[in-house]
Scaffold this motif. Structure first.
Motif, PDB file in Angstrom:
ATOM      1  N   LEU A  37      11.790  84.314  65.000  1.00 36.89           N
ATOM      2  CA  LEU A  37      12.646  84.781  64.092  1.00 36.89           C
ATOM      3  C   LEU A  37      11.975  85.567  62.857  1.00 36.89           C
ATOM      4  CD1 LEU A  37      14.894  81.417  63.824  1.00 36.89           C
ATOM      5  CD2 LEU A  37      15.489  83.639  64.680  1.00 36.89           C
ATOM      6  N   CYS A  38      10.594  86.007  63.348  1.00 41.65           N
ATOM      7  CA  CYS A  38       9.722  86.951  62.466  1.00 41.65           C
ATOM      8  C   CYS A  38       9.438  85.839  61.018  1.00 41.65           C
ATOM      9  CB  CYS A  38      10.513  88.188  62.095  1.00 41.65           C
ATOM     10  SG  CYS A  38      11.510  89.023  63.205  1.00 41.65           S
ATOM     11  N   PHE A  39       9.144  84.859  61.276  1.00 46.19           N
ATOM     12  CA  PHE A  39       8.707  83.940  60.040  1.00 46.19           C
ATOM     13  C   PHE A  39       6.958  84.241  59.851  1.00 46.19           C
ATOM     14  CE2 PHE A  39      11.487  80.673  57.948  1.00 46.19           C
ATOM     15  CZ  PHE A  39      12.393  81.160  59.024  1.00 46.19           C
ATOM     16  N   PRO A  40       6.810  84.726  58.714  1.00 46.26           N
ATOM     17  CA  PRO A  40       5.344  85.154  58.497  1.00 46.26           C
ATOM     18  C   PRO A  40       4.467  83.983  58.974  1.00 46.26           C
ATOM     19  CG  PRO A  40       6.191  85.124  56.499  1.00 46.26           C
ATOM     20  CD  PRO A  40       7.399  84.956  57.435  1.00 46.26           C
ATOM     21  N   PRO A  41       2.936  84.162  59.062  1.00 48.96           N
ATOM     22  CA  PRO A  41       2.245  83.058  59.576  1.00 48.96           C
ATOM     23  C   PRO A  41       2.103  82.126  58.523  1.00 48.96           C
ATOM     24  CG  PRO A  41       1.150  85.255  60.168  1.00 48.96           C
ATOM     25  CD  PRO A  41       2.486  85.519  59.657  1.00 48.96           C
ATOM     26  N   ASP A  42       1.903  82.365  57.230  1.00 49.51           N
ATOM     27  CA  ASP A  42       1.730  81.540  56.216  1.00 49.51           C
ATOM     28  C   ASP A  42       2.977  81.187  55.757  1.00 49.51           C
ATOM     29  OD1 ASP A  42       2.826  83.878  55.203  1.00 49.51           O
ATOM     30  OD2 ASP A  42       1.220  83.968  53.413  1.00 49.51           O
ATOM     31  N   HIS A  43       4.034  81.148  56.417  1.00 51.32           N
ATOM     32  CA  HIS A  43       5.564  80.536  55.682  1.00 51.32           C
ATOM     33  C   HIS A  43       5.264  79.085  55.270  1.00 51.32           C
ATOM     34  CE1 HIS A  43       9.661  79.489  55.181  1.00 51.32           C
ATOM     35  NE2 HIS A  43       9.849  80.797  54.734  1.00 51.32           N
ATOM     36  N   PRO A  44       5.615  78.535  54.232  1.00 56.88           N
ATOM     37  CA  PRO A  44       5.472  77.194  53.875  1.00 56.88           C
ATOM     38  C   PRO A  44       6.051  76.390  54.863  1.00 56.88           C
ATOM     39  CG  PRO A  44       6.647  78.344  52.236  1.00 56.88           C
ATOM     40  CD  PRO A  44       6.282  79.426  53.145  1.00 56.88           C
ATOM     41  N   GLY A  45       7.541  76.819  55.584  1.00 57.55           N
ATOM     42  CA  GLY A  45       8.161  75.867  56.556  1.00 57.55           C
ATOM     43  C   GLY A  45       7.184  75.546  57.711  1.00 57.55           C
ATOM     44  N   ARG A  46       6.163  76.386  58.186  1.00 55.67           N
ATOM     45  CA  ARG A  46       5.342  75.734  59.225  1.00 55.67           C
ATOM     46  C   ARG A  46       4.432  75.021  58.684  1.00 55.67           C
ATOM     47  NH1 ARG A  46       4.590  80.141  63.108  1.00 55.67           N
ATOM     48  NH2 ARG A  46       5.714  82.255  62.314  1.00 55.67           N
ATOM     49  N   ARG A  47       4.418  74.340  57.505  1.00 59.31           N
ATOM     50  CA  ARG A  47       3.256  73.339  57.312  1.00 59.31           C
ATOM     51  C   ARG A  47       3.909  71.755  57.481  1.00 59.31           C
ATOM     52  NH1 ARG A  47       2.808  75.587  51.458  1.00 59.31           N
ATOM     53  NH2 ARG A  47       2.137  77.534  51.769  1.00 59.31           N
ATOM     54  N   PRO A  48       3.236  70.713  57.993  1.00 59.55           N
ATOM     55  CA  PRO A  48       3.711  69.643  58.320  1.00 59.55           C
ATOM     56  C   PRO A  48       4.044  68.781  57.007  1.00 59.55           C
ATOM     57  CG  PRO A  48       1.174  69.609  58.573  1.00 59.55           C
ATOM     58  CD  PRO A  48       1.448  71.010  58.182  1.00 59.55           C
ATOM     59  N   SER A  49       3.680  69.553  55.825  1.00 60.73           N
ATOM     60  CA  SER A  49       4.190  69.079  54.397  1.00 60.73           C
ATOM     61  C   SER A  49       5.646  69.315  54.187  1.00 60.73           C
ATOM     62  CB  SER A  49       3.616  69.326  53.288  1.00 60.73           C
ATOM     63  OG  SER A  49       3.730  71.131  53.176  1.00 60.73           O
ATOM     64  N   ASP A  50       6.257  70.291  54.941  1.00 55.53           N
ATOM     65  CA  ASP A  50       7.596  70.594  54.997  1.00 55.53           C
ATOM     66  C   ASP A  50       8.619  70.295  55.948  1.00 55.53           C
ATOM     67  OD1 ASP A  50       6.151  71.903  52.713  1.00 55.53           O
ATOM     68  OD2 ASP A  50       7.890  73.553  52.597  1.00 55.53           O
ATOM     69  N   SER A  51       7.930  70.273  57.250  1.00 46.38           N
ATOM     70  CA  SER A  51       8.865  69.837  58.307  1.00 46.38           C
ATOM     71  C   SER A  51       8.476  68.906  59.301  1.00 46.38           C
ATOM     72  CB  SER A  51       8.478  71.240  59.231  1.00 46.38           C
ATOM     73  OG  SER A  51       9.181  72.425  58.578  1.00 46.38           O
ATOM     74  N   TYR A  52       9.333  68.291  60.109  1.00 46.58           N
ATOM     75  CA  TYR A  52       9.166  67.287  60.805  1.00 46.58           C
ATOM     76  C   TYR A  52       8.602  67.828  62.328  1.00 46.58           C
ATOM     77  CZ  TYR A  52      11.097  64.090  57.470  1.00 46.58           C
ATOM     78  OH  TYR A  52      11.341  63.518  56.585  1.00 46.58           O
ATOM     79  N   PHE A  53       7.067  67.519  62.646  1.00 50.29           N
ATOM     80  CA  PHE A  53       6.491  68.052  63.709  1.00 50.29           C
ATOM     81  C   PHE A  53       6.361  66.886  64.666  1.00 50.29           C
ATOM     82  CE2 PHE A  53       5.478  71.432  61.021  1.00 50.29           C
ATOM     83  CZ  PHE A  53       5.274  72.500  61.846  1.00 50.29           C
ATOM     84  N   ILE A  54       6.637  67.179  66.056  1.00 46.13           N
ATOM     85  CA  ILE A  54       6.342  66.178  66.960  1.00 46.13           C
ATOM     86  C   ILE A  54       5.004  66.219  67.520  1.00 46.13           C
ATOM     87  CG2 ILE A  54       7.153  65.495  69.351  1.00 46.13           C
ATOM     88  CD1 ILE A  54       9.947  66.602  68.654  1.00 46.13           C
ATOM     89  N   ASN A  55       4.445  67.486  67.660  1.00 41.89           N
ATOM     90  CA  ASN A  55       3.068  67.842  67.913  1.00 41.89           C
ATOM     91  C   ASN A  55       2.906  69.330  67.426  1.00 41.89           C
ATOM     92  OD1 ASN A  55       3.799  69.609  69.956  1.00 41.89           O
ATOM     93  ND2 ASN A  55       4.082  67.851  71.465  1.00 41.89           N
ATOM     94  N   ASN A  56       1.904  69.808  67.881  1.00 42.68           N
ATOM     95  CA  ASN A  56       1.367  71.070  67.300  1.00 42.68           C
ATOM     96  C   ASN A  56       2.470  72.364  67.674  1.00 42.68           C
ATOM     97  OD1 ASN A  56      -0.351  72.914  66.127  1.00 42.68           O
ATOM     98  ND2 ASN A  56      -1.767  73.205  68.122  1.00 42.68           N
ATOM     99  N   HIS A  57       3.083  72.137  68.607  1.00 44.10           N
ATOM    100  CA  HIS A  57       4.075  73.176  69.075  1.00 44.10           C
ATOM    101  C   HIS A  57       5.514  72.824  69.202  1.00 44.10           C
ATOM    102  CE1 HIS A  57       3.040  71.548  73.144  1.00 44.10           C
ATOM    103  NE2 HIS A  57       1.785  71.981  72.737  1.00 44.10           N
ATOM    104  N   THR A  58       5.778  71.569  68.713  1.00 46.71           N
ATOM    105  CA  THR A  58       7.169  71.163  68.912  1.00 46.71           C
ATOM    106  C   THR A  58       7.567  70.576  67.678  1.00 46.71           C
ATOM    107  OG1 THR A  58       6.724  70.620  71.163  1.00 46.71           O
ATOM    108  CG2 THR A  58       8.851  70.156  70.622  1.00 46.71           C
ATOM    109  N   LEU A  59       8.761  70.805  67.239  1.00 50.41           N
ATOM    110  CA  LEU A  59       9.404  70.178  65.850  1.00 50.41           C
ATOM    111  C   LEU A  59      10.803  69.859  65.886  1.00 50.41           C
ATOM    112  CD1 LEU A  59       9.493  72.648  62.876  1.00 50.41           C
ATOM    113  CD2 LEU A  59       9.533  73.357  65.372  1.00 50.41           C
TER     114      LEU A  59
END
Ligand code: DAH
Length: 353
Positions: A72-94
């Motif tokens: 979806l073209c999110f830039p690499p530094d978008h805050p949503g990609r951080r574990p402080s903002d999103s619920y990650f199952i692991n490094n490539h799944t959320l």
């Protein structure tokens, strides 16, 4: 839909999903036809049904980082990609942070006009309008070539001219007639939806804004009970996304809205935690097909404030979202609101209700 289970996924240093979120994974509030979220979802579908939109609302909230962000073209530094903002199952799944994450799979499956609704997950503060799980409904319409009209007249939406200039800078391949047709259709369709939801005379305001996956992008606000409320994000889908999903030379619009936000406005529901209530005094107030219900508060207990202060060791970083998750794990839905009331360089003091 099969039950969502996180057991099959490997965990790593990104994993940050606690038991209170896991407990929400299979609650499926949409399965209750008298639930206010189902009522709003069905009411929106009723508007789109004559326009031949199909609705899909039972599928797994587990997505890849690629689906949720990269595609979806999110830039690499978008805050949503951080574990402080999103619920990650692991490094490539959320757990998906928005329903836009599922758009690609429906486009690849051949759908051209569709609504997808489901549960989305975001780490957030604690107050009456934020909850780490909420529900969104997303709509997409793809245009065939013969639906794009060349026209000499100016576009009908106040944004068409603006959109054309704007978009030529970032998507030079865009054809002007296509952009005008798609933007005008988006404008008419969503204005109609707002009137369907809020009544024929509701004042509606469109603002241009930014989403990584649409260009141009718009936010829609309605003036309801004395204030402007933002209710919907939308825009013209990036052509690169359509191409990646096998739709070369096509054009499409998309929108997304939060169902709790709409239900709170329409039914006068003051607190987002109530949507998870199993209390009959809440659930019995709503009926499928009835959009004019006014929620009647029923708790006889007054609110009770507590305060909490603590020190953080020298040099340690304070994880604010971690604190909110910890409070939710222990206090569950009893905790309505948490506010930072004072902060010195070594002491934080929170107030909670
Ligand atoms: N995914 C966005 C969000 O969660 C909402 C959204 C905005 C969806 C614009 C769209 C769109 O499809 O075009 O905030």
């Amino acid at each position: 839909m099969a039950q969502t289970s996180l057991g099959e996924y490997e965990r790593d240093s990104m994993s940050n999903i606690g038991p209170s979120i896991i407990a929400k994974l299979n609650r499926r509030l949409f399965a209750q036809p008298n639930h206010p979220l189902s009522i709003v979802k069905t009411h929106i579908h009723a508007y789109f049904q004559p326009l031949s939109f199909a609705l899909f609302d039972h599928f797994d909230p587990v997505v890849s980082v690629k689906q949720n962000f990269d595609d979806l073209c999110f830039p690499p530094d978008h805050p949503g990609r951080r574990p402080s903002d999103s619920y990650f199952i692991n490094n490539h799944t959320l757990l998906r942070t928005h329903m836009t994450a599922n758009e690609g799979e429906f486009l690849r499956a051949g759908h051209r006009s569709f609504l997808i609704a489901g549960d989305v997950y975001r780490r957030d503060q604690i107050d009456a309008t934020h909850y780490p799980v909420f529900h969104q409904l997303e709509g997409v319409r793809v245009f065939r070539d013969d639906e794009i009209h060349e026209s000499n007249k100016e576009g009908e939406s106040p944004f068409t001219q603006h959109a054309i200039k704007y978009d030529h800078e970032s998507q030079p391949a865009f054809n002007q007639a296509a952009l005008r047709t798609v933007t005008d259709s988006l404008y008419h369709t969503l204005n109609g939806l707002m009137r369907h939801l809020f009544g024929p005379d509701v004042p509606i305001r469109w603002q241009t804004c930014y989403f990584p996956f649409t260009c141009p992008s718009f936010e829609i606000e309605v003036f309801y009970r004395g204030r402007w409320v933002e209710v919907c994000g939308s825009g013209v889908l990036q052509q690169s996304i359509l191409q990646e999903n096998g739709l070369r030379e096509r054009n499409a619009w998309a929108f997304g809205l939060g169902l709790e936000r709409l239900a709170m406005i329409l039914f006068d529901i003051p607190d987002i935690r109530l949507f998870w209530s199993e209390d009959e005094r809440f659930l019995s107030q709503f009926r499928a097909g009835q959009i004019n219900t006014r929620f009647q508060p029923f708790s006889k207990y007054p609110a009770c404030w507590r305060d909490l202060s603590f020190w953080i060791g020298d040099g340690a970083e304070f994880d604010e979202m971690g604190l909110y998750d910890l409070i939710r794990e222990h206090g569950q839905d009893l905790v309505e609101d948490v506010q930072l009331v004072s902060e010195s360089h070594e002491c934080l003091c929170f107030y909670y209700l």
